[in-house]
Design a protein around this motif. Structure first.
Motif, mmCIF file in Angstrom:
data_model
loop_
_atom_site.group_PDB
_atom_site.id
_atom_site.type_symbol
_atom_site.label_atom_id
_atom_site.label_comp_id
_atom_site.label_asym_id
_atom_site.label_seq_id
_atom_site.Cartn_x
_atom_site.Cartn_y
_atom_site.Cartn_z
ATOM 1 N N GLY B 49 25.374 42.407 -12.979
ATOM 2 C CA GLY B 49 24.017 42.067 -12.574
ATOM 3 C C GLY B 49 24.016 41.123 -11.384
ATOM 4 O O GLY B 49 25.068 40.708 -10.908
ATOM 5 N N ASP B 75 18.833 49.925 -6.285
ATOM 6 C CA ASP B 75 19.479 50.196 -7.563
ATOM 7 C C ASP B 75 20.938 50.565 -7.342
ATOM 8 O O ASP B 75 21.379 50.810 -6.215
ATOM 9 C CB ASP B 75 18.763 51.322 -8.312
ATOM 10 C CG ASP B 75 18.740 52.606 -7.518
ATOM 11 O OD1 ASP B 75 19.767 52.971 -6.926
ATOM 12 O OD2 ASP B 75 17.682 53.255 -7.471
ATOM 13 N N ARG B 91 21.589 50.134 -12.988
ATOM 14 C CA ARG B 91 20.721 48.962 -12.870
ATOM 15 C C ARG B 91 19.709 49.206 -11.778
ATOM 16 O O ARG B 91 20.042 49.687 -10.706
ATOM 17 C CB ARG B 91 21.531 47.714 -12.501
ATOM 18 C CG ARG B 91 22.376 47.196 -13.634
ATOM 19 C CD ARG B 91 23.071 45.931 -13.199
ATOM 20 N NE ARG B 91 24.054 45.514 -14.161
ATOM 21 C CZ ARG B 91 23.837 44.597 -15.116
ATOM 22 N NH1 ARG B 91 22.660 44.020 -15.195
ATOM 23 N NH2 ARG B 91 24.775 44.266 -15.952
ATOM 24 N N VAL B 98 18.374 47.538 -16.945
ATOM 25 C CA VAL B 98 19.742 48.013 -17.017
ATOM 26 C C VAL B 98 19.818 49.053 -18.122
ATOM 27 O O VAL B 98 19.182 48.924 -19.163
ATOM 28 C CB VAL B 98 20.726 46.849 -17.267
ATOM 29 C CG1 VAL B 98 20.340 46.045 -18.479
ATOM 30 C CG2 VAL B 98 22.152 47.355 -17.395
ATOM 31 N N GLU B 118 22.169 38.225 -20.124
ATOM 32 C CA GLU B 118 21.519 39.487 -20.452
ATOM 33 C C GLU B 118 20.255 39.260 -21.264
ATOM 34 O O GLU B 118 20.064 38.216 -21.869
ATOM 35 C CB GLU B 118 22.492 40.384 -21.226
ATOM 36 C CG GLU B 118 23.512 41.043 -20.336
ATOM 37 C CD GLU B 118 22.883 41.928 -19.277
ATOM 38 O OE1 GLU B 118 21.718 42.308 -19.434
ATOM 39 O OE2 GLU B 118 23.564 42.234 -18.303
#
Lengths: 99, 190
Positions: B49, B75, B91, B98, B118
């Motif tokens: 991420g 993305d 993602r 995600v 997360e």
């Protein structure tokens, strides 16, 4: 460095509390102030409801939380108790995600 | 873990679809400024991420850094092979979503989501993220019996949502508080 921050924050919190109780009475009696103060929690709570429902981080999102909020609004309109409102909203979100 | 595939419709200056043979060595060769480092960053971003925390990245957060130059959608998707299993990680950095699928196409994101980076999936499954707004609403409701407080509440909600994408966390509330204090101070007595 962390301890310096903790101590500074503690002092600031204490100062804020002290400032609150050392305001002169005449200020608190002021009519404009007395009209303004009750508005602030209303605006803050409304803003909190909106941001926590429609955002993730700094992104606007429309997800099941909006439906949960709608259920909460209905519960509030029906004068449901606090815990019932919260539980109804959480259950709505959980159920919609299950589907 | 072996990288099999990388695809992106926009990540920095990079766009396209790349395949990697898991049984061979891949050498990435190109001129300067063609996106070799961006490709590595895209792989890392797919796995971990992109941070958007202004406290730790004062000048530019990783999320802003790799935003596509041409305004296309932001993305990245990779396919990896790990301990005999295949995973596809997608993602979407515009929507902050995600998705993780296994080789059979099943959604296995829940197995991976935990820790502070997360999204807390357990909380979401219990609907607990919907609880705080409902609680605040329940606290707010008794104050909204008249027309003016209701109007102020609606206006505050609209303002908070409107400024939210453009300011750091917490600032929308400060803006709302300042505006309502100003409003209360300046309006005429009834």
């Amino acid at each position: 460095l962390i301890w310096a921050g903790v101590i500074a924050a503690s002092a600031a919190c204490y100062g804020l509390k002290l400032a609150g109780i050392s305001l002169p009475q005449s200020w608190l009696q002021d009519a404009r102030l007395q009209r303004t103060i009750p508005l602030i929690p209303i605006a803050l709570l409304a803003a909190l409801v909106a941001t926590q429902t429609f955002s993730t981080g700094r992104h606007l999102v429309l997800d099941v939380r909006a439906a949960a909020l709608a259920v909460a609004i209905i519960a509030v309109l029906l004068r449901a108790p606090f815990l019932v409102v919260v539980a109804a909203a959480a259950a709505t979100a959980a159920l919609l995600r299950l589907i | 873990m072996k990288l099999l595939r990388l695809g992106t419709s926009g990540f920095g200056g990079l766009r396209g679809y790349f395949r990697f043979d898991p049984n061979r060595l891949t050498v990435v060769v190109d001129d300067n400024e063609r996106g070799k480092s961006t490709m590595l960053a895209a792989v890392a971003a797919a796995l971990y991420g992109l941070g958007d925390d202004r406290r730790s990245h004062r000048l530019m957060t990783p999320l802003e850094r790799w935003r596509p130059w041409d305004g296309s959608s932001y993305d990245v998707e990779i396919e990896v092979e790990c301990e005999g299993a295949r995973y596809t990680i997608s993602r979407d950095f515009d929507r902050c979503t995600v998705g993780i699928r296994d080789g059979a196409g099943h959604d296995v994101a829940a197995e991976f989501r935990d820790g502070k980076e997360e999204y807390p999936v357990g909380q979401k499954l219990l609907g607990l993220d919907a609880a705080p707004p409902a609680a605040f609403l329940a606290l707010l409701a008794p104050r909204l019996r008249a027309r003016e407080p209701l109007a102020i509440a609606l206006a505050a909600a609209v303002v908070a949502i409107a400024v939210l994408p453009f300011v750091p966390a917490g600032v929308p509330l400060l803006i709302v508080a300042l505006l309502v204090a100003l409003f209360g101070w300046l309006r005429k007595p009834d």
